[in-house]
Every structure is written in C-alpha cells, then in structure tokens.
Write an enzyme that holds these catalytic residues in place. Structure first.
Site, short mmCIF file in Angstrom:
data_model
loop_
_atom_site.label_atom_id
_atom_site.label_comp_id
_atom_site.label_asym_id
_atom_site.label_seq_id
_atom_site.Cartn_x
_atom_site.Cartn_y
_atom_site.Cartn_z
N GLU A 217 -2.73 -8.82 7.47
CA GLU A 217 -4.12 -8.33 7.02
C GLU A 217 -4.81 -9.28 6.09
OE1 GLU A 217 -5.71 -5.71 8.15
OE2 GLU A 217 -4.49 -5.95 9.67
N HIS B 212 -12.72 -10.20 11.19
CA HIS B 212 -11.36 -9.92 10.92
C HIS B 212 -10.53 -9.65 12.19
CE1 HIS B 212 -8.21 -7.59 8.62
NE2 HIS B 212 -8.16 -6.92 9.79
N GLU B 213 -10.97 -9.29 13.24
CA GLU B 213 -10.38 -8.88 14.44
C GLU B 213 -10.10 -10.19 15.27
OE1 GLU B 213 -8.67 -6.37 15.12
OE2 GLU B 213 -9.71 -5.37 13.47
N HIS C 138 -7.24 -12.25 13.50
CA HIS C 138 -6.17 -12.01 13.88
C HIS C 138 -5.56 -12.51 15.28
CE1 HIS C 138 -4.61 -8.80 11.31
NE2 HIS C 138 -5.72 -8.07 11.77
ZN ZN Z 1 -6.21 -6.18 10.69
#
Ligand code: ZN
Length: 270
Positions: free
Chosen positions: A202, A139-140, A143
């Site tokens: 997100e 997830h990170e 981004h």
């Molecule tokens: Zn996030």
C-alpha cells in the site's frame, strides 16, 4: 528430522527461485520475488477481466465515463514516461490499456497487469473531480506496475507448494493458479475470499501513485483531501481502496512526508 529436511529443501528452492526471479520495484528500488512469468499473469488477468466486464453493467453516463478514460489515459502516459526515464519500460511490455466505469455501489477501483482499469461508480462521490480520480488511478496502476499481485501469488505458491517447481505448478494446477490469482488481485470478494494488500504494498502504491499523478499534471496534494474524504466512509470496508493497511491517519502522514518529492515531479512537468 523430517521437517528440518523439508525446510532445507524449501529454503534451497526459494533461494534458487529468488536468484532467478528477483525484480526491482520502480521508485522505491525494493527487490522483490516475482516468480511467475509476467506474460502468464497478464493472460490470467485478461481471462478474469473479460469475465468481470461481461457480468457487470457499464455506466451510460457519457461525461463520467469520458472522465475515467481521459484521466486513465493521462496516468498511463505518465507511467510510460516515468519508466522510460528510468530504463524500466519493459515492466509494461504487453500492456494494452483499457478504462471502464462500471455500475457498482462499492467505493472501489483496480488495475490488472496488462493495463485493464476498472472504476466503480460508487467511488465517484469520494473522488469528486478528475484530480481525485487521478489519486485512485495512480495508486491502482502502481500496484500493477510494481507487480504486487505477482509477488503475492509467488509468496503463496512458495509457502504452500514450496517443494514443487513453479512451471510444474502452473501446468498441473490450473484451478489452484486461478484461485491464487483471484486472491492476489482482490477479486476474491466474489468468491468469499479476500487478501488485502500488505502495508508495504500500500505504501509503495501510494508513493508511486503520487509521482504518476504529478507527471500526469495533477497536483499531488489532492491525495490528502481524497484520503481524508475516504476516512469518513463508514460501514464494512471492502479490500483494496478501502483497505485498512495502513490506517487512514498513518497513510495521510506518510503521504505528507513524501509530498516534497512528488512536488518536484509536478513542478518539473507542469
Ligand atoms: Zn492499494
């Protein structure tokens, strides 16, 4: 009439900038405005990352530190392989991956453009194992690869300084650029300002993260268990990993919906 003229100027400038600086987010194919040269963002990342590392204690737990490095390296390899297969390798030009475990009770983690990854010891009780950590790192890293920070900085610059050219902005306002960077990357917590990622960012990071962890050899279903554990965390929710965009229930529903696509990557690569 003046505001109208200013608006027209602003819109014209924005359109010009959009035409010259539109890029495409991997996987979702969304067009975004990333006005800042990525090399500039990576430079800012390095400065902020180095000062963060200097002022935070690294964990001395060899086993846990090794797990962060090992899962991080697998996610980085998965990102490279995914982008290569899509002809989008240039998105990680200039990346020099680094993986750190810092002593901090917050359940948090981040990856800055350039591939600098930091995991806080406070998130390990929730990640529980390597697969849980792969959910967070997928997830990170997503981004960073999707240039969400660049996009947020660009939106802020366009909104606040629309009448100025970007190059002039960066040259003449190093302090403002630095503050925008810290806000855009959630480092603002130290300075009393924070900007949580938007629902759109997100949701993109969740989907991309599932694909990255699947390619890295971790079952994406682990993401559901991880977010269920996270949803039980009480108290004040810090930005990013504990972000309330979207709500835990909405996020888990969306992850379940995307699961068949993620599983295709998992089955193909394992
Ligand atoms: Zn996030």
């Amino acid at each position: 009439m003046k505001p109208l003229i200013q608006n027209i100027k602003y819109i014209t400038l924005l359109l010009l900038l959009m035409a010259s600086s539109c890029s495409t987010v991997p996987l979702t194919g969304r067009k975004q405005i990333a006005l800042l040269p990525e090399s500039q963002v990576i430079n800012l990342s390095l400065t902020n990352y180095n000062s963060f590392i200097k002022s935070h204690k690294q964990s001395t737990n060899i086993r846990k530190t090794q797990m962060v490095k090992s899962v991080g390296a697998k996610i980085a390899a998965a990102v490279k392989s995914y982008l290569k297969s899509k002809g989008q390798e240039s998105l990680i030009d200039g990346y020099r991956w680094e993986y750190n475990l810092v002593v901090d009770p917050q359940p948090n983690a981040w990856c800055m453009p350039g591939g600098k990854i930091v995991v806080y010891t406070g998130i390990l009780p929730y990640t529980k194992n390597a697969a849980g950590l792969a959910v967070v790192l997928g997830h990170e890293v997503a981004h960073a690869v999707a240039r969400h920070g660049n996009e947020r900085m660009s939106q802020q610059i366009a909104a606040n300084y629309g009448a100025q050219l970007l190059a002039t902005f960066i040259q003449n306002k190093p302090k403002e650029t630095q503050i925008l960077f810290q806000q855009a990357f959630g480092l603002g917590a130290q300075y009393g300002i924070m900007l949580p990622y938007s629902r759109l960012h997100e949701s993109e990071a969740d989907k991309m993260g599932l694909v990255f962890m699947a390619i890295a050899g971790y079952n994406p279903h682990e993401a559901i268990s991880f977010w269920e554990r996270m949803s039980k965390v009480g108290g004040q929710k810090p930005p990013e990993i504990m972000s309330t965009h979207p709500s835990d229930a909405t996020r888990i529903e969306a992850l379940k919906k995307f699961m068949p696509i993620a599983m295709k990557y998992y089955n193909k690569n394992n």
